[in-house]
Design a protein around this motif. Sequence first.
Motif, PDB file in Angstrom:
ATOM      1  N   ALA A  89      -6.721  -4.733   1.639  1.00 52.71           N
ATOM      2  CA  ALA A  89      -5.580  -5.493   2.134  1.00 52.71           C
ATOM      3  C   ALA A  89      -5.037  -4.890   3.418  1.00 52.71           C
ATOM      4  N   VAL A  90      -4.995  -3.564   3.479  1.00 47.99           N
ATOM      5  CA  VAL A  90      -4.538  -2.900   4.692  1.00 47.99           C
ATOM      6  C   VAL A  90      -5.495  -3.196   5.852  1.00 47.99           C
ATOM      7  N   ALA A  91      -6.784  -3.122   5.563  1.00 50.00           N
ATOM      8  CA  ALA A  91      -7.778  -3.368   6.603  1.00 50.00           C
ATOM      9  C   ALA A  91      -7.687  -4.785   7.149  1.00 50.00           C
ATOM     10  N   LEU A  92      -7.346  -5.723   6.313  1.00 48.42           N
ATOM     11  CA  LEU A  92      -7.227  -7.119   6.745  1.00 48.42           C
ATOM     12  C   LEU A  92      -5.892  -7.407   7.430  1.00 48.42           C
ATOM     13  N   GLY A  93      -5.030  -6.422   7.516  1.00 50.08           N
ATOM     14  CA  GLY A  93      -3.753  -6.624   8.172  1.00 50.08           C
ATOM     15  C   GLY A  93      -2.737  -7.351   7.331  1.00 50.08           C
ATOM     16  N   LEU A  94      -2.933  -7.383   6.009  1.00 48.31           N
ATOM     17  CA  LEU A  94      -2.022  -8.114   5.145  1.00 48.31           C
ATOM     18  C   LEU A  94      -0.841  -7.273   4.705  1.00 48.31           C
ATOM     19  N   VAL A  95      -0.994  -5.958   4.689  1.00 51.67           N
ATOM     20  CA  VAL A  95       0.055  -5.072   4.215  1.00 51.67           C
ATOM     21  C   VAL A  95       0.795  -4.488   5.405  1.00 51.67           C
ATOM     22  N   PHE A  96       2.100  -4.698   5.430  1.00 50.43           N
ATOM     23  CA  PHE A  96       2.934  -4.332   6.567  1.00 50.43           C
ATOM     24  C   PHE A  96       3.376  -2.880   6.523  1.00 50.43           C
ATOM     25  N   VAL A  97       3.528  -2.340   5.328  1.00 50.39           N
ATOM     26  CA  VAL A  97       4.206  -1.060   5.153  1.00 50.39           C
ATOM     27  C   VAL A  97       3.224   0.103   5.171  1.00 50.39           C
ATOM     28  N   ASP A  98       3.585   1.155   5.886  1.00 54.29           N
ATOM     29  CA  ASP A  98       2.856   2.416   5.832  1.00 54.29           C
ATOM     30  C   ASP A  98       3.337   3.166   4.597  1.00 54.29           C
ATOM     31  N   MET A  99       2.513   3.158   3.552  1.00 55.93           N
ATOM     32  CA  MET A  99       2.950   3.699   2.269  1.00 55.93           C
ATOM     33  C   MET A  99       3.199   5.199   2.306  1.00 55.93           C
ATOM     34  N   SER A 100       2.680   5.887   3.317  1.00 53.37           N
ATOM     35  CA  SER A 100       2.890   7.336   3.390  1.00 53.37           C
ATOM     36  C   SER A 100       4.351   7.684   3.642  1.00 53.37           C
ATOM     37  N   ASN A 101       5.152   6.704   4.069  1.00 50.48           N
ATOM     38  CA  ASN A 101       6.561   6.962   4.352  1.00 50.48           C
ATOM     39  C   ASN A 101       7.444   6.891   3.109  1.00 50.48           C
ATOM     40  N   TYR A 102       6.880   6.487   1.985  1.00 50.74           N
ATOM     41  CA  TYR A 102       7.692   6.160   0.818  1.00 50.74           C
ATOM     42  C   TYR A 102       7.423   7.098  -0.352  1.00 50.74           C
ATOM     43  N   PRO A 103       8.445   7.349  -1.176  1.00 50.38           N
ATOM     44  CA  PRO A 103       8.209   8.093  -2.410  1.00 50.38           C
ATOM     45  C   PRO A 103       7.142   7.380  -3.242  1.00 50.38           C
ATOM     46  N   GLN A 104       6.266   8.142  -3.826  1.00 52.70           N
ATOM     47  CA  GLN A 104       5.214   7.569  -4.659  1.00 52.70           C
ATOM     48  C   GLN A 104       5.716   7.503  -6.094  1.00 52.70           C
ATOM     49  N   LEU A 105       6.074   6.313  -6.523  1.00 53.53           N
ATOM     50  CA  LEU A 105       6.625   6.114  -7.851  1.00 53.53           C
ATOM     51  C   LEU A 105       5.497   5.955  -8.855  1.00 53.53           C
ATOM     52  N   SER A 106       5.626   6.602 -10.000  1.00 54.62           N
ATOM     53  CA  SER A 106       4.592   6.447 -11.015  1.00 54.62           C
ATOM     54  C   SER A 106       4.704   5.065 -11.647  1.00 54.62           C
ATOM     55  N   ASP A 107       3.570   4.576 -12.163  1.00 59.87           N
ATOM     56  CA  ASP A 107       3.564   3.267 -12.813  1.00 59.87           C
ATOM     57  C   ASP A 107       4.539   3.239 -13.985  1.00 59.87           C
ATOM     58  N   GLN A 108       4.531   4.302 -14.793  1.00 59.69           N
ATOM     59  CA  GLN A 108       5.408   4.319 -15.962  1.00 59.69           C
ATOM     60  C   GLN A 108       6.871   4.341 -15.559  1.00 59.69           C
ATOM     61  N   TRP A 109       7.202   5.080 -14.509  1.00 57.85           N
ATOM     62  CA  TRP A 109       8.586   5.128 -14.029  1.00 57.85           C
ATOM     63  C   TRP A 109       9.037   3.742 -13.580  1.00 57.85           C
ATOM     64  N   ARG A 110       8.176   3.055 -12.831  1.00 59.41           N
ATOM     65  CA  ARG A 110       8.530   1.713 -12.353  1.00 59.41           C
ATOM     66  C   ARG A 110       8.693   0.738 -13.523  1.00 59.41           C
ATOM     67  N   LEU A 111       7.801   0.841 -14.513  1.00 62.79           N
ATOM     68  CA  LEU A 111       7.914  -0.025 -15.682  1.00 62.79           C
ATOM     69  C   LEU A 111       9.227   0.223 -16.418  1.00 62.79           C
ATOM     70  N   ASP A 112       9.629   1.467 -16.522  1.00 61.47           N
ATOM     71  CA  ASP A 112      10.909   1.772 -17.169  1.00 61.47           C
ATOM     72  C   ASP A 112      12.060   1.130 -16.401  1.00 61.47           C
ATOM     73  N   ARG A 113      12.006   1.200 -15.089  1.00 60.26           N
ATOM     74  CA  ARG A 113      13.047   0.593 -14.263  1.00 60.26           C
ATOM     75  C   ARG A 113      13.067  -0.930 -14.414  1.00 60.26           C
ATOM     76  N   LEU A 114      11.906  -1.513 -14.683  1.00 55.54           N
ATOM     77  CA  LEU A 114      11.798  -2.965 -14.792  1.00 55.54           C
ATOM     78  C   LEU A 114      12.077  -3.481 -16.201  1.00 55.54           C
ATOM     79  N   THR A 115      12.456  -2.586 -17.105  1.00 54.34           N
ATOM     80  CA  THR A 115      12.923  -3.044 -18.411  1.00 54.34           C
ATOM     81  C   THR A 115      14.170  -3.897 -18.193  1.00 54.34           C
ATOM     82  N   PRO A 116      14.228  -5.108 -18.742  1.00 54.82           N
ATOM     83  CA  PRO A 116      15.402  -5.965 -18.510  1.00 54.82           C
ATOM     84  C   PRO A 116      16.684  -5.233 -18.864  1.00 54.82           C
ATOM     85  N   PRO A 117      17.710  -5.377 -18.036  1.00 53.96           N
ATOM     86  CA  PRO A 117      18.949  -4.629 -18.257  1.00 53.96           C
ATOM     87  C   PRO A 117      19.643  -5.022 -19.546  1.00 53.96           C
ATOM     88  N   ALA A 118      20.289  -4.049 -20.149  1.00 52.24           N
ATOM     89  CA  ALA A 118      21.094  -4.275 -21.352  1.00 52.24           C
ATOM     90  C   ALA A 118      22.457  -3.654 -21.106  1.00 52.24           C
TER      91      ALA A 118
END
Length: 332
Positions: free
Chosen positions: A15-44
Amino acid sequence: MQLESLPHRCGICLAVALGLVFVDMSNYPQLSDQWRLDRLTPPAGRVRMVLDTDTYNEIDDQFAVAHVLGSPEQMSVEAIYAAPFLNDRSTGPGDGMEKSFEEINRLIKLMKKLANPAPPVFRGATRFLVSENPEPTDVTRDLIARAMSMPKEQPLYVVAIGAITNIASAILLEPKIIEKIVVVWLGGNAMNWRDTREFNLYQDIPSAQVVLDCGVPLVLLPCWGVVDHLLTTIPELEVHMRGKGELADYLFEITRDYNHSKQPVWSKVIWDVAATAYLVNPKWIDAPLLASPIATRDGTWSCDPGRHLIRVARRISRDAILSDVFTKIAAM
């Protein structure tokens, strides 16, 4: 969901090679999949949130502003941000933002029975994003400071119902905020739609690419094909809102006057309240986990199953949502 069931990350380089991805991911914190899934648990319970809105764009944002301020048991509204827009109701993105700022304050003055003091209102971007050159604004300064002050275990929910310019700009200015926030954005169209040239997304594709690519926990509410079921009619509003107070009458009148064609049978979608409804009752929004889509420059979706997961709405409970909205507005 267990980590073993996540899709293998195999397509992002293509996707990066095709020019579809705009963001340079090296600038961002690398979030783990499990951490992101926990954050995406619907709020209660009650959440802390900010609302980003192009309020003067038409008439549905006004319902969303009223909905969040009328829901103090479900959310603490800490700030409202004016977002840019460009259509026949503005001369440019900056003019649209300024008119939205004025409309937010106009709405607050009509709310006579707020349970809590009105939140501060901030001016946002005066232009859409150009390359990775964000515009520092009162909104970006407030969002960054507010997000970075959040406790580790509690995210700030950022509900966006216009072009995602303000949020993308804040992320570019301080990438660490993706660890502190959950974005709920009404933008784009359904994944199976013929295009994603929807107003919120298509105005500022670079900003959409930032938010979709950077890895921030995201709940995406597509417009056509999903939340377009949030239709109301003048007879319905006459029953539930007309005569129920200054705010209710104002919203009834601007909706009635929006029917420029004067068709006898007419309905109006007020889909922005889908985003606010997600924080009131997530059960009203069926939003499974899917790989984050890629927003292409020509306004279509591209798919890569190896990308990080987000929530994408596929079905909504129209009657429950509008019943809650109308009831709360009538009480304000």
